[in-house]
Design a protein around this motif. Structure first.
Motif, PDB file in Angstrom:
ATOM      1  N   MET A  89      -4.106   8.672  -1.876  1.00 13.27           N
ATOM      2  CA  MET A  89      -3.712   8.715  -0.461  1.00 13.27           C
ATOM      3  C   MET A  89      -4.860   8.278   0.436  1.00 13.27           C
ATOM      4  SD  MET A  89      -1.528   9.263   1.940  1.00 13.27           S
ATOM      5  CE  MET A  89      -0.222  10.451   1.803  1.00 13.27           C
ATOM      6  N   LEU A  90      -6.070   8.745   0.149  1.00 14.23           N
ATOM      7  CA  LEU A  90      -7.227   8.333   0.948  1.00 14.23           C
ATOM      8  C   LEU A  90      -7.472   6.829   0.824  1.00 14.23           C
ATOM      9  CD1 LEU A  90      -9.664  11.320   0.335  1.00 14.23           C
ATOM     10  CD2 LEU A  90      -8.391  10.788   2.430  1.00 14.23           C
ATOM     11  N   VAL A 106       0.874  -2.834   0.574  1.00 12.85           N
ATOM     12  CA  VAL A 106       0.175  -2.126  -0.509  1.00 12.85           C
ATOM     13  C   VAL A 106      -0.072  -0.680  -0.106  1.00 12.85           C
ATOM     14  CG1 VAL A 106      -2.028  -1.980  -1.743  1.00 12.85           C
ATOM     15  CG2 VAL A 106      -0.887  -4.193  -1.489  1.00 12.85           C
ATOM     16  N   SER A 107      -0.502  -0.477   1.117  1.00 16.57           N
ATOM     17  CA  SER A 107      -0.754   0.876   1.611  1.00 16.57           C
ATOM     18  C   SER A 107       0.508   1.732   1.576  1.00 16.57           C
ATOM     19  CB  SER A 107      -1.300   0.809   3.037  1.00 16.57           C
ATOM     20  OG  SER A 107      -1.415   2.090   3.582  1.00 16.57           O
ATOM     21  N   MET A 108       1.625   1.137   1.951  1.00 18.08           N
ATOM     22  CA  MET A 108       2.887   1.876   1.939  1.00 18.08           C
ATOM     23  C   MET A 108       3.237   2.327   0.522  1.00 18.08           C
ATOM     24  SD  MET A 108       6.731   0.619   2.872  1.00 18.08           S
ATOM     25  CE  MET A 108       6.732  -0.437   1.431  1.00 18.08           C
ATOM     26  N   PHE A 109       3.085   1.421  -0.446  1.00 22.28           N
ATOM     27  CA  PHE A 109       3.405   1.791  -1.829  1.00 22.28           C
ATOM     28  C   PHE A 109       2.429   2.836  -2.375  1.00 22.28           C
ATOM     29  CE2 PHE A 109       5.767  -2.313  -1.934  1.00 22.28           C
ATOM     30  CZ  PHE A 109       7.015  -1.753  -2.219  1.00 22.28           C
ATOM     31  N   VAL A 163      -7.015   1.316   3.119  1.00 19.90           N
ATOM     32  CA  VAL A 163      -6.415  -0.026   3.080  1.00 19.90           C
ATOM     33  C   VAL A 163      -5.669  -0.311   4.382  1.00 19.90           C
ATOM     34  CG1 VAL A 163      -4.626  -1.409   1.934  1.00 19.90           C
ATOM     35  CG2 VAL A 163      -6.294  -0.162   0.565  1.00 19.90           C
ATOM     36  N   ALA A 164      -4.935   0.669   4.892  1.00 19.29           N
ATOM     37  CA  ALA A 164      -4.227   0.486   6.163  1.00 19.29           C
ATOM     38  C   ALA A 164      -5.208   0.262   7.310  1.00 19.29           C
ATOM     39  CB  ALA A 164      -3.336   1.690   6.447  1.00 19.29           C
ATOM     40  N   SER A 165      -6.336   0.944   7.274  1.00 22.17           N
ATOM     41  CA  SER A 165      -7.349   0.767   8.327  1.00 22.17           C
ATOM     42  C   SER A 165      -7.957  -0.628   8.277  1.00 22.17           C
ATOM     43  CB  SER A 165      -8.439   1.823   8.193  1.00 22.17           C
ATOM     44  OG  SER A 165      -7.900   3.110   8.356  1.00 22.17           O
ATOM     45  N   PHE A 223     -11.421   8.190  11.384  1.00 21.09           N
ATOM     46  CA  PHE A 223     -12.833   7.980  11.050  1.00 21.09           C
ATOM     47  C   PHE A 223     -13.073   6.533  10.638  1.00 21.09           C
ATOM     48  CE2 PHE A 223     -12.177  12.493  10.259  1.00 21.09           C
ATOM     49  CZ  PHE A 223     -13.147  12.999  11.101  1.00 21.09           C
ATOM     50  N   TYR A 224     -12.184   6.020   9.789  1.00 17.23           N
ATOM     51  CA  TYR A 224     -12.334   4.634   9.359  1.00 17.23           C
ATOM     52  C   TYR A 224     -12.298   3.695  10.549  1.00 17.23           C
ATOM     53  CZ  TYR A 224     -11.099   6.485   4.723  1.00 17.23           C
ATOM     54  OH  TYR A 224     -11.047   7.197   3.558  1.00 17.23           O
TER      55      TYR A 224
END
Length: 117
Positions: free
Chosen positions: A12-13, A55-58, A18-20, A81-82
């Motif tokens: 999850m982290l 990718v982040s969603m999966f 990846v989303a950030s 934070f990211y």
């Protein structure tokens, strides 16, 4: 069981990170000028950014196999934070007192949840 949950927390982290990165790519691209709307929305950075969002969603969906639903939003809060770190490092933004207090409140919230959940 704890090792399993820890693995899914790391997933999850990673998803949040990846989303950030994807958000940073989109912001950098939005700061550029483009010849046309097609070039603005269909270029390497934008396509890569949306691919990273996918990718982040999966990764997020996969991580929910091993972590409680109530833990997800807490882990997703680390994105602040990211984004703050990327803002300072890449966009030369400043973290003022208000932003620092907000980040500290997020840390306190994550800590309280981790200690008492």
């Amino acid at each position: 069981m704890v090792d399993s949950v820890f693995f899914y927390v790391l997933v999850m982290l990673g998803s949040v990170f990846v989303a950030s990165v994807s958000q940073v790519l989109l912001k950098k691209e939005a700061m550029e000028s483009h010849d046309s709307a097609v070039r603005e929305y269909f270029n390497r950075r934008v396509v890569l950014a949306y691919g990273l969002f996918l990718v982040s969603m999966f990764l997020t969906m996969y991580s929910y196999k091993g972590i409680p639903l109530s833990l997800g939003p807490i882990l997703e809060a680390t994105s602040y934070f990211y984004v703050a770190l990327f803002g300072v490092a890449l966009f030369h933004e400043r973290i003022n007192a208000r932003k620092m207090i907000a980040l500290l409140l997020i840390v306190v919230g994550i800590t309280v949840y981790a200690l008492f959940a």
